[in-house]
Design an enzyme around this catalytic site. Structure first.
Site, PDB file in Angstrom:
ATOM      1  CB  SER A  52      -0.940   0.002   1.217  1.00  0.00           C
ATOM      2  OG  SER A  52      -0.231  -0.276   2.403  1.00  0.00           O
ATOM      3  CE  LYS A 120       0.178  -8.393   3.653  1.00  0.00           C
ATOM      4  NZ  LYS A 120      -0.415  -8.225   2.303  1.00  0.00           N
ATOM      5  CD  GLU A 189      -7.429  -5.675   1.734  1.00  0.00           C
ATOM      6  OE1 GLU A 189      -6.300  -6.203   1.639  1.00  0.00           O
ATOM      7  OE2 GLU A 189      -7.671  -4.526   1.319  1.00  0.00           O
TER       8      GLU A 189
HETATM    9  O1  KIV Z   1      -0.423  -3.436   1.687  1.00  0.00           O
HETATM   10  C1  KIV Z   1      -1.106  -3.387   2.718  1.00  0.00           C
HETATM   11  O2  KIV Z   1      -1.163  -2.371   3.420  1.00  0.00           O
HETATM   12  C2  KIV Z   1      -1.861  -4.575   3.086  1.00  0.00           C
HETATM   13  C3  KIV Z   1      -2.830  -4.440   4.216  1.00  0.00           C
HETATM   14  C4  KIV Z   1      -4.038  -3.723   3.784  1.00  0.00           C
HETATM   15  C5  KIV Z   1      -3.159  -5.762   4.815  1.00  0.00           C
HETATM   16  O3  KIV Z   1      -1.697  -5.597   2.501  1.00  0.00           O
END
Ligand code: KIV
Length: 271
Positions: A52, A120, A189
């Site tokens: 993000s 992740k 999410e």
């Molecule tokens: O990139 C991000 O901030 C995320 C969160 C919304 C879990 O993957």
């Protein structure tokens, strides 16, 4: 009396113990040293260097443009600030979808060049081979299901996912598969709260929700959204803890006025 200032680092094991004891996990994003320092000192358990950053830090419309080099820059800055939190780094779009060797190489770069503690990845069954290969290198992997923003052009919208039976069943299948494959936790999410509750009950690893209700093992929000820095983003799941954008604008306007009126600097603010 001496105060014991030793800080105990949160690990993937800590998170599993928290789930087992029914203690909720608090997770937030951060992308730079200064903010991460404050977030880490707040007692947060996990800091996610999310892709993000593509939206929040770079102003892109989606998470797709951010590169592996850019994610590494953000993550290394965050890691330098953190003493307590487990730092998880997002694998950006295009750094793992090709094949499992490419995925492993990207994960190794993140671990080597940032000092982060885990990575992740977005996706289910289609990325299991990559997850297993990354785990063979001893790199902990967090999964991400439901609304996966790297697939926004496939979904066509940022609306709630898995409202239909077939997609909900698929999500449960994927969550179990990710846990069996060795993911230490999974982000869910923007899915119905009842479905997220079922996943948290049926899957042994910690389930962290964002727009997934309260019956999961922890919550994550984007830092700039919950601090009220992001403008015009008001999904139902978002609680704003501060109106920081407004407060900052007020302070900055005051500074401009002070400079123009020669109120700043005063006699004590010069040599
Ligand atoms: O990139 C991000 O901030 C995320 C969160 C919304 C879990 O993957």
């Amino acid at each position: 009396m001496s105060v014991n200032k030793e800080v105990r680092r949160v690990t993937t094991r800590t998170l599993q113990e928290m789930k087992n004891k029914g203690e909720k996990i608090a997770m937030l994003t951060a992308y730079d040293y200064s903010m991460a320092l404050i977030v880490d000192q707040s007692g947060i358990d996990v800091i996610l260097v999310g892709d993000s950053a593509s939206n929040v830090m770079a102003g892109h419309e989606t998470t797709l443009p951010i590169t592996l080099d850019q994610m590494i820059y953000h993550a290394a800055s965050v890691v330098r600030a953190c003493q307590r939190s487990l730092v998880v780094v997002d694998m950006p779009f295009g750094s793992y979808q090709g094949n499992s060797k490419e995925a492993l190489n990207s994960a190794i770069r993140i671990m080597k060049e940032t000092g982060g503690h885990a990575i992740k990845m977005e996706g289910g069954e289609e990325i299991v081979e990559s997850i297993k290969r990354i785990l063979t290198a001893g790199i902990p992997v967090m999964g991400h299901l439901g609304l996966t923003p790297q697939s926004i052009y496939k979904f066509g919208t940022y609306q709630v996912r898995a409202k239909e039976e077939a997609e909900a069943e698929r999500l449960i299948h994927d969550a179990k598969l990710l846990a069996e494959s060795g993911c230490f936790a999974i982000v869910l999410e923007k899915i119905p709260a009842a479905l997220a509750k079922r996943v948290a009950q049926e899957v042994q690893v910690p389930i962290i929700g964002i727009g997934a209700g309260s019956d999961v093992d922890g919550q994550v929000l984007v830092l700039h959204d919950m601090l009220g820095i992001t403008e015009g983003f008001t999904p139902r799941f978002l609680r704003k803890y501060l109106n920081m954008g407004e407060q900052m604008r007020g302070a900055l306007e005051q500074y401009v006025n002070d400079v123009r009126s020669v109120d700043f600097p005063n006699d004590k603010e010069q040599y």
